[in-house]
Design a protein around this motif. Structure first.
Motif, PDB file in Angstrom:
ATOM      1  N   ASN A  40      -4.091  11.516 -10.665  1.00 23.77           N
ATOM      2  CA  ASN A  40      -4.158  10.093 -10.317  1.00 23.77           C
ATOM      3  C   ASN A  40      -3.340   9.754  -9.085  1.00 23.77           C
ATOM      4  OD1 ASN A  40      -5.951   9.276 -12.311  1.00 23.77           O
ATOM      5  ND2 ASN A  40      -4.328   9.145 -13.836  1.00 23.77           N
ATOM      6  N   LYS A  41      -3.004  10.760  -8.300  1.00 19.09           N
ATOM      7  CA  LYS A  41      -2.179  10.515  -7.116  1.00 19.09           C
ATOM      8  C   LYS A  41      -3.005  10.767  -5.856  1.00 19.09           C
ATOM      9  CE  LYS A  41       2.534  11.526  -5.596  1.00 19.09           C
ATOM     10  NZ  LYS A  41       3.137  10.219  -5.464  1.00 19.09           N
ATOM     11  N   PHE A  42      -2.857   9.867  -4.902  1.00 19.05           N
ATOM     12  CA  PHE A  42      -3.587   9.972  -3.642  1.00 19.05           C
ATOM     13  C   PHE A  42      -2.673  10.499  -2.551  1.00 19.05           C
ATOM     14  CE2 PHE A  42      -5.764   6.729  -6.071  1.00 19.05           C
ATOM     15  CZ  PHE A  42      -7.100   7.080  -5.913  1.00 19.05           C
ATOM     16  N   PHE A  43      -3.247  11.298  -1.658  1.00 18.14           N
ATOM     17  CA  PHE A  43      -2.501  11.836  -0.529  1.00 18.14           C
ATOM     18  C   PHE A  43      -3.322  11.661   0.737  1.00 18.14           C
ATOM     19  CE2 PHE A  43      -1.051  14.152  -4.241  1.00 18.14           C
ATOM     20  CZ  PHE A  43       0.328  14.068  -4.102  1.00 18.14           C
ATOM     21  N   TYR A  44      -2.611  11.470   1.851  1.00 17.10           N
ATOM     22  CA  TYR A  44      -3.255  11.199   3.135  1.00 17.10           C
ATOM     23  C   TYR A  44      -2.624  12.073   4.198  1.00 17.10           C
ATOM     24  CZ  TYR A  44      -4.026   7.061   0.307  1.00 17.10           C
ATOM     25  OH  TYR A  44      -4.331   6.221  -0.726  1.00 17.10           O
ATOM     26  N   LYS A  45      -3.413  12.468   5.193  1.00 14.12           N
ATOM     27  CA  LYS A  45      -2.881  13.243   6.318  1.00 14.12           C
ATOM     28  C   LYS A  45      -2.284  12.277   7.334  1.00 14.12           C
ATOM     29  CE  LYS A  45      -5.685  17.373   6.131  1.00 14.12           C
ATOM     30  NZ  LYS A  45      -6.569  18.285   6.868  1.00 14.12           N
ATOM     31  N   PRO A  46      -1.089  12.595   7.829  1.00 14.00           N
ATOM     32  CA  PRO A  46      -0.449  11.716   8.823  1.00 14.00           C
ATOM     33  C   PRO A  46      -1.337  11.441  10.033  1.00 14.00           C
ATOM     34  CG  PRO A  46       1.086  13.383   8.088  1.00 14.00           C
ATOM     35  CD  PRO A  46      -0.241  13.731   7.480  1.00 14.00           C
ATOM     36  N   GLU A  47      -2.121  12.435  10.467  1.00 15.13           N
ATOM     37  CA  GLU A  47      -2.970  12.200  11.640  1.00 15.13           C
ATOM     38  C   GLU A  47      -4.056  11.166  11.364  1.00 15.13           C
ATOM     39  OE1 GLU A  47      -4.045  16.467  10.168  1.00 15.13           O
ATOM     40  OE2 GLU A  47      -2.272  15.193  10.257  1.00 15.13           O
ATOM     41  N   ASP A  48      -4.517  11.086  10.107  1.00 16.84           N
ATOM     42  CA  ASP A  48      -5.512  10.072   9.748  1.00 16.84           C
ATOM     43  C   ASP A  48      -4.880   8.684   9.735  1.00 16.84           C
ATOM     44  OD1 ASP A  48      -7.568  11.944   9.478  1.00 16.84           O
ATOM     45  OD2 ASP A  48      -7.096  12.307   7.372  1.00 16.84           O
ATOM     46  N   VAL A  49      -3.642   8.627   9.246  1.00 18.79           N
ATOM     47  CA  VAL A  49      -2.908   7.357   9.232  1.00 18.79           C
ATOM     48  C   VAL A  49      -2.640   6.922  10.675  1.00 18.79           C
ATOM     49  CG1 VAL A  49      -0.789   6.201   8.497  1.00 18.79           C
ATOM     50  CG2 VAL A  49      -1.889   7.869   6.990  1.00 18.79           C
ATOM     51  N   GLN A  50      -2.264   7.871  11.513  1.00 13.98           N
ATOM     52  CA  GLN A  50      -2.012   7.595  12.928  1.00 13.98           C
ATOM     53  C   GLN A  50      -3.276   7.072  13.613  1.00 13.98           C
ATOM     54  OE1 GLN A  50       0.988   7.939  14.384  1.00 13.98           O
ATOM     55  NE2 GLN A  50       0.269   7.298  16.395  1.00 13.98           N
ATOM     56  N   SER A  51      -4.408   7.685  13.316  1.00 17.90           N
ATOM     57  CA  SER A  51      -5.684   7.240  13.887  1.00 17.90           C
ATOM     58  C   SER A  51      -5.980   5.805  13.500  1.00 17.90           C
ATOM     59  CB  SER A  51      -6.828   8.133  13.400  1.00 17.90           C
ATOM     60  OG  SER A  51      -6.634   9.450  13.815  1.00 17.90           O
ATOM     61  N   MET A  52      -5.662   5.473  12.261  1.00 17.92           N
ATOM     62  CA  MET A  52      -5.910   4.114  11.784  1.00 17.92           C
ATOM     63  C   MET A  52      -5.043   3.119  12.559  1.00 17.92           C
ATOM     64  SD  MET A  52      -6.838   2.949   8.204  1.00 17.92           S
ATOM     65  CE  MET A  52      -7.783   1.454   8.247  1.00 17.92           C
TER      66      MET A  52
END
Length: 64
Positions: A40-52
């Motif tokens: 139930n835990k979500f993880f994101y790549k920093p580069e995707d967050v940066q792109s956003m």
């Protein structure tokens, strides 16, 4: 593994983007932010967050 340390969790992403967990959920549902889910835990790549951050994305607030 150093690669695993690069992933960000909900709290970190909300802090960086200055959004609520609900907004983050909307981003996931609309496919705006790629993610991976483990149990139930979500993880994101920093580069995707940066792109956003770099894309000039401004969601329209709609009245319910």
């Amino acid at each position: 593994d150093a690669g695993l340390k690069k992933w960000m969790d909900n709290q970190e992403v909300c802090g960086v983007l200055r959004i609520s967990k609900k907004t983050l959920q909307v981003y996931r549902e609309k496919g705006l932010l790629p993610f991976t889910r483990i149990k139930n835990k979500f993880f994101y790549k920093p580069e995707d967050v940066q792109s956003m951050l770099e894309s000039s994305y401004h969601p329209q607030k709609r009245k319910p």
